[in-house]
Structures are given as C-alpha cells and as structure tokens.
Design a protein around this motif. Structure first.
Motif, PDB file in Angstrom:
ATOM      1  N   ALA A  49       0.833  -1.208   0.000  1.00 50.77           N
ATOM      2  CA  ALA A  49       0.000   0.000   0.000  1.00 50.77           C
ATOM      3  C   ALA A  49       0.867   1.258   0.000  1.00 50.77           C
ATOM      4  O   ALA A  49       0.546   2.241  -0.676  1.00 50.77           O
ATOM      5  CB  ALA A  49      -0.917  -0.007   1.219  1.00 50.77           C
ATOM      6  N   TRP A  50       1.963   1.218   0.736  1.00 52.07           N
ATOM      7  CA  TRP A  50       2.852   2.391   0.833  1.00 52.07           C
ATOM      8  C   TRP A  50       3.415   2.759  -0.542  1.00 52.07           C
ATOM      9  O   TRP A  50       3.616   3.945  -0.833  1.00 52.07           O
ATOM     10  CB  TRP A  50       3.969   2.107   1.817  1.00 52.07           C
ATOM     11  N   ASN A  51       3.650   1.772  -1.375  1.00 48.16           N
ATOM     12  CA  ASN A  51       4.257   2.013  -2.686  1.00 48.16           C
ATOM     13  C   ASN A  51       3.244   2.053  -3.824  1.00 48.16           C
ATOM     14  O   ASN A  51       3.631   2.073  -4.990  1.00 48.16           O
ATOM     15  CB  ASN A  51       5.309   0.929  -2.966  1.00 48.16           C
ATOM     16  N   ASP A  52       1.957   2.074  -3.481  1.00 56.39           N
ATOM     17  CA  ASP A  52       0.899   2.113  -4.497  1.00 56.39           C
ATOM     18  C   ASP A  52       0.266   3.506  -4.520  1.00 56.39           C
ATOM     19  O   ASP A  52      -0.491   3.864  -3.609  1.00 56.39           O
ATOM     20  CB  ASP A  52      -0.164   1.060  -4.181  1.00 56.39           C
ATOM     21  N   PRO A  53       0.545   4.323  -5.527  1.00 58.45           N
ATOM     22  CA  PRO A  53      -0.014   5.688  -5.567  1.00 58.45           C
ATOM     23  C   PRO A  53      -1.541   5.724  -5.564  1.00 58.45           C
ATOM     24  O   PRO A  53      -2.132   6.660  -5.022  1.00 58.45           O
ATOM     25  CB  PRO A  53       0.548   6.263  -6.874  1.00 58.45           C
ATOM     26  N   LEU A  54      -2.179   4.710  -6.150  1.00 60.83           N
ATOM     27  CA  LEU A  54      -3.637   4.707  -6.211  1.00 60.83           C
ATOM     28  C   LEU A  54      -4.276   4.560  -4.832  1.00 60.83           C
ATOM     29  O   LEU A  54      -5.402   5.002  -4.617  1.00 60.83           O
ATOM     30  CB  LEU A  54      -4.122   3.564  -7.124  1.00 60.83           C
ATOM     31  N   HIS A  55      -3.541   3.947  -3.914  1.00 62.44           N
ATOM     32  CA  HIS A  55      -4.094   3.765  -2.570  1.00 62.44           C
ATOM     33  C   HIS A  55      -4.280   5.106  -1.858  1.00 62.44           C
ATOM     34  O   HIS A  55      -5.166   5.247  -1.009  1.00 62.44           O
ATOM     35  CB  HIS A  55      -3.180   2.865  -1.746  1.00 62.44           C
ATOM     36  N   TRP A  56      -3.454   6.087  -2.198  1.00 63.01           N
ATOM     37  CA  TRP A  56      -3.442   7.355  -1.459  1.00 63.01           C
ATOM     38  C   TRP A  56      -4.150   8.481  -2.212  1.00 63.01           C
ATOM     39  O   TRP A  56      -4.011   9.650  -1.836  1.00 63.01           O
ATOM     40  CB  TRP A  56      -1.999   7.762  -1.173  1.00 63.01           C
ATOM     41  N   VAL A  57      -4.907   8.152  -3.242  1.00 63.09           N
ATOM     42  CA  VAL A  57      -5.497   9.193  -4.078  1.00 63.09           C
ATOM     43  C   VAL A  57      -6.530  10.032  -3.310  1.00 63.09           C
ATOM     44  O   VAL A  57      -6.783  11.194  -3.669  1.00 63.09           O
ATOM     45  CB  VAL A  57      -6.130   8.556  -5.339  1.00 63.09           C
ATOM     46  N   LYS A  58      -7.100   9.502  -2.255  1.00 60.84           N
ATOM     47  CA  LYS A  58      -8.100  10.239  -1.486  1.00 60.84           C
ATOM     48  C   LYS A  58      -7.507  11.018  -0.314  1.00 60.84           C
ATOM     49  O   LYS A  58      -8.251  11.633   0.460  1.00 60.84           O
ATOM     50  CB  LYS A  58      -9.181   9.277  -0.962  1.00 60.84           C
ATOM     51  N   TYR A  59      -6.199  11.003  -0.185  1.00 61.54           N
ATOM     52  CA  TYR A  59      -5.535  11.730   0.888  1.00 61.54           C
ATOM     53  C   TYR A  59      -5.019  13.071   0.364  1.00 61.54           C
ATOM     54  O   TYR A  59      -4.618  13.178  -0.792  1.00 61.54           O
ATOM     55  CB  TYR A  59      -4.366  10.916   1.441  1.00 61.54           C
ATOM     56  N   PRO A  60      -4.989  14.100   1.195  1.00 61.33           N
ATOM     57  CA  PRO A  60      -4.464  15.396   0.738  1.00 61.33           C
ATOM     58  C   PRO A  60      -2.949  15.347   0.572  1.00 61.33           C
ATOM     59  O   PRO A  60      -2.261  14.617   1.288  1.00 61.33           O
ATOM     60  CB  PRO A  60      -4.869  16.353   1.859  1.00 61.33           C
ATOM     61  N   ARG A  61      -2.440  16.122  -0.356  1.00 57.44           N
ATOM     62  CA  ARG A  61      -1.002  16.179  -0.598  1.00 57.44           C
ATOM     63  C   ARG A  61      -0.353  17.234   0.296  1.00 57.44           C
ATOM     64  O   ARG A  61      -0.815  18.369   0.393  1.00 57.44           O
ATOM     65  CB  ARG A  61      -0.745  16.517  -2.069  1.00 57.44           C
ATOM     66  N   LEU A  62       0.730  16.827   0.977  1.00 66.13           N
ATOM     67  CA  LEU A  62       1.533  17.740   1.801  1.00 66.13           C
ATOM     68  C   LEU A  62       0.673  18.477   2.832  1.00 66.13           C
ATOM     69  O   LEU A  62       0.786  19.689   3.035  1.00 66.13           O
ATOM     70  CB  LEU A  62       2.284  18.736   0.915  1.00 66.13           C
ATOM     71  N   ALA A  63      -0.205  17.720   3.479  1.00 68.48           N
ATOM     72  CA  ALA A  63      -1.061  18.285   4.530  1.00 68.48           C
ATOM     73  C   ALA A  63      -0.325  18.274   5.863  1.00 68.48           C
ATOM     74  O   ALA A  63       0.361  17.312   6.197  1.00 68.48           O
ATOM     75  CB  ALA A  63      -2.362  17.488   4.638  1.00 68.48           C
ATOM     76  N   ALA A  64      -0.475  19.341   6.625  1.00 76.29           N
ATOM     77  CA  ALA A  64       0.155  19.436   7.942  1.00 76.29           C
ATOM     78  C   ALA A  64      -0.647  18.619   8.958  1.00 76.29           C
ATOM     79  O   ALA A  64      -1.800  18.255   8.700  1.00 76.29           O
ATOM     80  CB  ALA A  64       0.227  20.896   8.368  1.00 76.29           C
ATOM     81  N   PRO A  65      -0.067  18.317  10.116  1.00 73.55           N
ATOM     82  CA  PRO A  65      -0.844  17.630  11.164  1.00 73.55           C
ATOM     83  C   PRO A  65      -2.007  18.504  11.643  1.00 73.55           C
ATOM     84  O   PRO A  65      -1.921  19.743  11.639  1.00 73.55           O
ATOM     85  CB  PRO A  65       0.191  17.430  12.291  1.00 73.55           C
ATOM     86  N   GLU A  66      -3.070  17.876  12.079  1.00 68.98           N
ATOM     87  CA  GLU A  66      -4.262  18.613  12.486  1.00 68.98           C
ATOM     88  C   GLU A  66      -4.029  19.490  13.702  1.00 68.98           C
ATOM     89  O   GLU A  66      -4.664  20.529  13.859  1.00 68.98           O
ATOM     90  CB  GLU A  66      -5.416  17.635  12.743  1.00 68.98           C
ATOM     91  N   TRP A  67      -3.092  19.100  14.574  1.00 67.84           N
ATOM     92  CA  TRP A  67      -2.881  19.859  15.806  1.00 67.84           C
ATOM     93  C   TRP A  67      -2.188  21.199  15.581  1.00 67.84           C
ATOM     94  O   TRP A  67      -2.059  21.999  16.524  1.00 67.84           O
ATOM     95  CB  TRP A  67      -2.103  19.033  16.822  1.00 67.84           C
ATOM     96  N   VAL A  68      -1.765  21.511  14.355  1.00 64.31           N
ATOM     97  CA  VAL A  68      -1.162  22.827  14.108  1.00 64.31           C
ATOM     98  C   VAL A  68      -2.193  23.935  14.261  1.00 64.31           C
ATOM     99  O   VAL A  68      -1.837  25.104  14.432  1.00 64.31           O
ATOM    100  CB  VAL A  68      -0.509  22.901  12.714  1.00 64.31           C
ATOM    101  N   GLU A  69      -3.483  23.582  14.211  1.00 68.34           N
ATOM    102  CA  GLU A  69      -4.538  24.577  14.409  1.00 68.34           C
ATOM    103  C   GLU A  69      -4.422  25.273  15.762  1.00 68.34           C
ATOM    104  O   GLU A  69      -4.803  26.431  15.906  1.00 68.34           O
ATOM    105  CB  GLU A  69      -5.908  23.920  14.302  1.00 68.34           C
ATOM    106  N   ILE A  70      -3.883  24.547  16.749  1.00 69.30           N
ATOM    107  CA  ILE A  70      -3.737  25.114  18.091  1.00 69.30           C
ATOM    108  C   ILE A  70      -2.846  26.351  18.052  1.00 69.30           C
ATOM    109  O   ILE A  70      -3.092  27.343  18.750  1.00 69.30           O
ATOM    110  CB  ILE A  70      -3.150  24.062  19.059  1.00 69.30           C
ATOM    111  N   PHE A  71      -1.817  26.312  17.216  1.00 72.84           N
ATOM    112  CA  PHE A  71      -0.848  27.401  17.153  1.00 72.84           C
ATOM    113  C   PHE A  71      -1.239  28.450  16.107  1.00 72.84           C
ATOM    114  O   PHE A  71      -0.900  29.625  16.252  1.00 72.84           O
ATOM    115  CB  PHE A  71       0.539  26.837  16.826  1.00 72.84           C
ATOM    116  N   ILE A  72      -1.953  28.042  15.072  1.00 76.87           N
ATOM    117  CA  ILE A  72      -2.327  28.972  14.008  1.00 76.87           C
ATOM    118  C   ILE A  72      -3.556  29.795  14.394  1.00 76.87           C
ATOM    119  O   ILE A  72      -3.681  30.963  14.031  1.00 76.87           O
ATOM    120  CB  ILE A  72      -2.582  28.210  12.688  1.00 76.87           C
TER     121      ILE A  72
END
Length: 470
Positions: A49-72
């Motif tokens: 799965a890690w090496n299959d690009p089609l598996h990750w097509v529904k994930y955002p590209r270069l997304a930051a961790p969700e907890w950065v909202e605390i600081f932003i």
C-alpha cells in the motif's frame, strides 16, 4: 575484588535507576504504538500500500498535522469525500433510446482557509458512445460556476479542478462575469471565495456555508446525456484539505504517521540486531585473542587493525550499486565488515587483566580446560561491558540506517524512519516549509537515542567498580 554481575543483576541495576526506567518507558511507548499498526491500518499489506499511488489518491497532498490549528488559531480544512451515493438523482428522462440524468450532491464548507485541491472522478459504463457531461457548482450565495461540459474521453475520467487549464479558464470567466474584472491569477479557490473579495487572489476570503441563516450548502450538479438506456455514470468528488491526522502527509499523499508506526520497529530491529551481533562477535574474538595468545592473538589483532582502517562506507556504496541490497542484506554486509573493531581491542585488554587474577590461576591448577575457563570464568567478567556497549551502540545503528537511506542505500520499498527522511530530502521539505515531514521522523530517531542513553547511565555503576562498591 567485587564479584562479576550476571545479566539478571544488570537488568535489576537498570530498573533501580530513574533514568533507566525512563528509557524503558520510552521504548515501551514506542513498542505499544507500533503494535497499533494493524488497528490503525487494517487494510492488508502495508508495504504494498505504501508504494501504491492509487491507494493514497483520497488523501491530501503535503497536509500538515491537524494539531497545528492550536498554534495557528484557524480552523483548517479537512478532506471532504463526496461519494457516488451522495449524488441524488433529481431527474431521469428516457427518449428515443437516449437517457438524460441530473444528479446533485450537497456539502457544507465552514473552514477558515481554502482547500488544497479539488478533483471530480467520473466513471462510466456505456455501450456505443461515452456520455456528454456538464458539471456546475452552485455556491451558497446562488452564483453558478460552470466547470466542465463535453464528451468524456474515457470510461474513467478525472476532472482536476485546480490544474486543468480549460476548467480554470471557465472559473476565470465566472470571476470576470461577476466582478467585471479578470482575476489576478488563474485559481480554483474562486469557487469558495466571497463575492465582495473578488477578483484579487491574494485578498479573497472564504465563503462559508454558515454565513447564511439557515446555513446553505455548496451544490455539485452533474448533468449527463447518455446514448443508451443501460449506460451508467458513477461520480465521486474529493475536496482536499490542508491538514490530516497526527503527522500529516508527504508529497505522494501518504500518511506519515503510518510510515512512522511501521518504520519505528524496523529501525529498532535494525539497530538491536546490528548492535547485538557485532558487539557479541567482537567481544568474543577479543576474549579469544587475549586468552589463547600466541599466533591466535597475533592474527586477530592484525586483522582488527586492517578492519579498523578499511573505509566501509565506500565499499557498501559499491556493493549496493552492484547488487541493490534490501535492508536486511545491507545489515548482513555491515555485520561482515564489523566482526572486528574497537570492542575487540578493549575486550582483549580487559581479559589480559582478568587472566592474571588468582581465581583464574586456581581454575588452571585444578585442571579446568581453556574453553571452560573462557566460558565460565572470563565471559561473566566481560558481560557487563558487552551489555553496556550493546545499549550504547543501538542508536548508532539506527542513525546509520537513516544516513544510508539518505545516501540512497536503503531499501527502496520498505518504509523506515531513514526512508521517510530520504523522501523528505528529495522532496525539498525543509526548503518548502514542510517541517512535519522532517521533524517528526527525526524526532522519533532522537527519542530512540535518548531512551538508550538513559538506559546506559545506570550501567556506569557496573562498569566502574568503585561506584558499585560505594
């Protein structure tokens, strides 16, 4: 002279120390996290799965961790996956063998920033000709943005809203029609922008569904003209966010947390196996060299001198270039080139002191064989040093795996902490500001190093007899 400590006493000494317990707790925490991989990713083979690009097509590209909202201080967008079942059939008309379909899906957008990407997937099954499709976005303020109209060119077609020039031109036409001015730049974010903030792309503000009472959704309207009554159309729209999970994603949309959870035990195993095997072999050969002496000692010491001056890294690079080694084959090569080293020299000097002690002479006098004395009398004296050296060497092997991966010598398929850093380096993570891609894997490597260093501190009392006897 104090009695030698066995492995059980060494473990007790580590557990008595606060630093030793802290190191063990860190390792236990990392181990528990690694055991959660099947729960976090229950979808089968992780490496595939890690090496299959089609598996990750529904994930955002270069997304930051969700907890950065605390600081932003802003609510950053999550990925919205609008599947085929969300597109309701508003009308179906049959006429002269043709089928006209109108489908619509609603979604609410209440984030403080714009999406990172927008893709609509159109999958069709048809008998004679592909359908004619028109896609329109109806905003909460009632304005319509025509995205696409035309005959599909394949049975599986994706509309890349953020990059397709024709679609971006349609969005620019929408901005010009609404404001009377052309947009300052081609961008898909105008779909989600307030009318009053158009047309400057640097000054636009998000048009939220909650600005209206009651909240109004965005609507994706898809109209299709099919040339057979049995033709079908499946639709899926993905509006990609800018944050994802606890560790974010990389440039191939892969979940970095999964890479860390899967790579941590691999890097630990690499470090532990490499450290244990090389240290034990070196210590054993050092003890044999000092105990047997003569030609055995001379051969082993000269071989050690040679191994200490051989440049191992260029040899590994050459071997990997020729054979393209996997991670574990690479470890085997490292062990072969590390069977003799400084531990051999230090153990030899320790055994030379031990062999002159009275209890060794007593064992020789009652007829004990050299092998028995080496196994039962000398080995326990060098065990504390060997164990301490193993603990201290594990971080070195973990760092080595990371360094070799960055140099391109790691396993090309296996996700390890070093491979994550290698991918981050190749993707220019630090240059572009994708700090999570670098700092989180590097932080885990540092955490592993800190754990074993904390475990090494209480071993000072074992290695230093004066501290142990106080």
């Amino acid at each position: 002279m104090s009695a030698p400590l066995g492995l059980r006493e060494i473990v007790k000494e580590v557990l008595k120390s606060k630093s030793g317990l802290a190191g063990l707790c860190i390792l236990l925490f990392l181990t528990i996290l690694s055991l959660l991989v099947p729960i976090y990713f229950p979808k089968g083979n992780i490496v595939n799965a890690w090496n299959d690009p089609l598996h990750w097509v529904k994930y955002p590209r270069l997304a930051a961790p969700e907890w950065v909202e605390i600081f932003i201080g802003k609510r950053l967008p999550r990925t919205l996956d609008i599947v085929n079942s969300d597109f309701k059939y508003l009308s179906i008309k049959m006429s002269s063998g043709f089928k006209y379909v109108r489908r619509e899906a609603n979604f609410y957008y209440d984030y403080d920033d714009f999406p990172s990407d927008f893709i609509i997937f159109l999958n069709t099954s048809y008998r004679s000709s592909p359908p004619y499709v028109a896609v329109t976005i109806i905003r909460p303020d009632g304005l319509k943005v025509k995205l696409f109209s035309g005959t599909l060119t394949s049975s599986t077609q994706a509309l890349y809203i953020s990059t397709d020039k024709d679609i971006l031109s349609n969005i620019a036409d929408f901005v010009t029609k609404v404001t009377g001015k052309p947009p300052s730049a081609l961008s898909f974010i105008y779909i989600f922008a307030e009318r009053e903030s158009l047309p400057n792309v640097k000054e636009v503000k998000v048009l939220k569904s909650s600005y209206f009472k009651p909240p109004r959704p965005y609507r994706i309207v898809v109209k299709a003209l099919m040339y057979s009554k049995k033709d079908k159309l499946r639709i899926e729209a993905i509006i990609y966010g800018k944050v994802y999970g606890l560790a974010g994603t990389d440039n191939e949309r892969r979940d970095i947390l999964l890479g860390i959870l899967w790579g941590t035990p691999i890097s630990l195993a690499f470090g532990i196996v490499g450290s244990v095997v090389t240290t034990v072999i070196q210590a054993f050969l050092g003890a044999v060299s000092a105990w047997y002496g003569g030609k055995v000692d001379e051969v082993l010491q000269r071989a050690t001198d040679i191994m200490l001056v051989i440049p191992i890294l260029p040899l590994i690079i050459l071997i990997d270039f020729v054979y393209r080694l996997t991670l574990w084959r690479l470890l085997e090569v490292l062990v072969v080139f590390s069977i003799l080293g400084m531990v051999t020299k230090i153990t030899r000097s320790m055994v030379l002191q031990v062999k002159s002690e009275q209890y060794i002479e007593a064992a020789i006098s009652y007829g004990a064989s050299k092998k028995r004395i080496l196994a039962l009398y000398i080995t326990p004296r060098i065990t504390p040093y060997t164990f301490a050296n193993i603990v201290l060497s594990i971080p070195s092997f973990v760092f080595l795996e990371a360094a070799l991966s960055i140099l391109g010598l790691g396993d090309p398929l296996l996700p390890t902490l070093g491979k994550l850093l290698d991918n981050a380096y190749e993707g220019g993570a630090l240059y572009h500001g994708y700090w999570w891609w670098v700092l989180l894997p590097a932080g885990v490597i540092m955490l592993i190093a800190i754990a074993f260093v904390l475990m090494y501190y209480p071993l000072d009392k074992i290695l230093n007899p004066r501290l142990r006897e106080r």
